[in-house]
Scaffold this active site. Sequence first.
Site, PDB file in Angstrom:
ATOM      1  N   ILE A  46       0.844  -1.205   0.000  1.00  0.00           N
ATOM      2  CA  ILE A  46       0.000   0.000   0.000  1.00  0.00           C
ATOM      3  C   ILE A  46       0.873   1.247   0.000  1.00  0.00           C
ATOM      4  CG2 ILE A  46      -1.830   1.251   1.213  1.00  0.00           C
ATOM      5  CD1 ILE A  46      -2.653  -1.454   2.484  1.00  0.00           C
ATOM      6  N   ASP A 106      14.852   1.848  10.463  1.00  0.00           N
ATOM      7  CA  ASP A 106      13.906   1.073  11.260  1.00  0.00           C
ATOM      8  C   ASP A 106      13.122   2.027  12.165  1.00  0.00           C
ATOM      9  OD1 ASP A 106      12.666  -0.615  13.086  1.00  0.00           O
ATOM     10  OD2 ASP A 106      14.365  -1.988  13.209  1.00  0.00           O
ATOM     11  N   THR A 160      -6.189  -1.177  10.485  1.00  0.00           N
ATOM     12  CA  THR A 160      -6.916  -2.248   9.812  1.00  0.00           C
ATOM     13  C   THR A 160      -8.280  -2.493  10.453  1.00  0.00           C
ATOM     14  OG1 THR A 160      -6.850  -4.643   9.447  1.00  0.00           O
ATOM     15  CG2 THR A 160      -5.641  -3.844  11.342  1.00  0.00           C
ATOM     16  N   ASP A 161      -9.178  -3.080   9.671  1.00  0.00           N
ATOM     17  CA  ASP A 161     -10.487  -3.466  10.228  1.00  0.00           C
ATOM     18  C   ASP A 161     -10.363  -4.651  11.185  1.00  0.00           C
ATOM     19  OD1 ASP A 161      -9.965  -5.473   8.353  1.00  0.00           O
ATOM     20  OD2 ASP A 161     -11.832  -5.219   7.238  1.00  0.00           O
ATOM     21  N   GLU A 162      -9.217  -5.350  11.141  1.00  0.00           N
ATOM     22  CA  GLU A 162      -9.087  -6.562  11.967  1.00  0.00           C
ATOM     23  C   GLU A 162      -9.103  -6.265  13.462  1.00  0.00           C
ATOM     24  OE1 GLU A 162      -6.405  -9.570  10.754  1.00  0.00           O
ATOM     25  OE2 GLU A 162      -6.751  -9.228   8.629  1.00  0.00           O
ATOM     26  N   TYR A 178      -1.335 -10.269  15.066  1.00  0.00           N
ATOM     27  CA  TYR A 178      -1.266  -9.101  14.167  1.00  0.00           C
ATOM     28  C   TYR A 178      -2.283  -8.042  14.589  1.00  0.00           C
ATOM     29  CZ  TYR A 178      -2.457  -6.198  10.126  1.00  0.00           C
ATOM     30  OH  TYR A 178      -2.760  -5.127   9.315  1.00  0.00           O
ATOM     31  N   LYS A 222      -1.802  -4.211  16.072  1.00  0.00           N
ATOM     32  CA  LYS A 222      -2.325  -3.007  15.404  1.00  0.00           C
ATOM     33  C   LYS A 222      -3.280  -2.261  16.360  1.00  0.00           C
ATOM     34  CE  LYS A 222      -1.799  -1.742  11.682  1.00  0.00           C
ATOM     35  NZ  LYS A 222      -0.752  -0.878  11.047  1.00  0.00           N
TER      36      LYS A 222
END
Length: 355
Positions: free
Chosen positions: A15, A62, A133-135, A159, A163
């Site tokens: 992205i 980083d 994210t939608d997660e 993950y 987030k």
Amino acid sequence: MFKRNILITGGAGFIGSHVVRLFVNRYPEYRIVNLDKLTYAGNLENLKDVENAPNYVFVRGDICDYERMLLLFREYGIDGVIHLAAESHVDRSIRDPFTFAKTNVLGTLSLLQAAKTCWEGNYADKKFYHISTDEVYGALAFDGTFFTEQTRYDPHSPYSASKASSDHFVRAFHDTYGMPTIVTNCSNNYGPYQFPEKLIPLFINNIRQGKPLPVYGKGENVRDWLYVEDHARAIDLIFHKGKVADTYNIGGFNEWKNIDLVRVLVRTVDKLLGKPEGTSDRLITYVADRAGHDLRYAIDSSKLKNELGWEPSVRFERGIEMTVEWYFENQTWLDHVVSGEYENYYRNMYGKSSC
Ligand code: NAD
Ligand code: DAU
């Protein structure tokens, strides 16, 4: 002198590379600093077409390295951040959660702290925009409901937990220090330059090579798919017009059961290969389910439409055709990723071998 100095993190990823391209081309008056560690997911071949633009700078680094981030903010006079750098693949997070906590949580915190140190006392015209994210919202049942901006966080995978944590840190920096932040939560992206570990590019490549298509569980899980350039357009709009301290959901109102999506992919690739419909159906192979596999995601992005006028522009069937065509026309890109040759691009381009 540039009008703005925008730091885009993770710009060599899927992205991020679309966001970098859009900003470099659309805003010649901005300097775009692309900061990326070049993990396995970072690929500078994604940005060949803009690498020599006068308003583009690539820095390998980083986000977890706070001192380095501080220097970077000062060196380039960064006044806006679009933060995409992350470990992004759910299956990897199940195998190696520590790396996800380090990059996604501590890396985001180090970036926030660098921004705070440089901006504190002068937050006017500054912005820290975090891409999420939608997660983080967990999973929906097959009941027609959607994730809205009010949905309670309920992450299930390492993950999504990482987030969710980074989202909370971003909001905490607004609430505690007054930093002008924005968070957006987006659904599944697809399109050119996606690393072929994710469902769509992995399966396009496998169908082409006659390899099995490992569908997790019964293939009944549902994802809401959005063409990546539509996401990049939303990011541009929200970066410029979004309300500080606010959250926007971004999604396609485009739900697909995995197995139905796989059948569309099979049909599209077979057609492009000139094979009779159904030829590659035999490649579909049901395998053990992903641990903690969320059943259904579906984003309600009506706030973004009502407040800022954004809507997806690419119809899914056309988006899939464009994506399949892109992977066919860019076989060298894919070969380099699969063989690992893409990792040499930085050395060849910049004459260095490490950070
Ligand atoms: P990606 O894995 O393709 O790219 C991630 C990029 O971040 C890579 O270039 C990688 O080198 C870089 N990176 C990783 N660790 C870093 C570190 N410590 N320091 C600097 N750079 C580092 O990811 P993507 O799919 O492009 O996702 C980008 C962002 O969007 C992520 O934050 C992800 O959580 C979020 N997101 C992705 C999707 C999706 O469908 N792919 C949907 C919603 C949100
Ligand atoms: O919803 C947004 C998220 O979408 C992003 O935050 C993540 O960064 C991104 O990776 C993506 O997560 P998913 O886990 O949904 O994407 P993935 O392509 O890995 O899987 C899509 C669906 O397909 C999911 O239900 C798992 C399934 N799947 C995936 C792979 C790789 C399979 O059935 N077989 C596979 O081999």
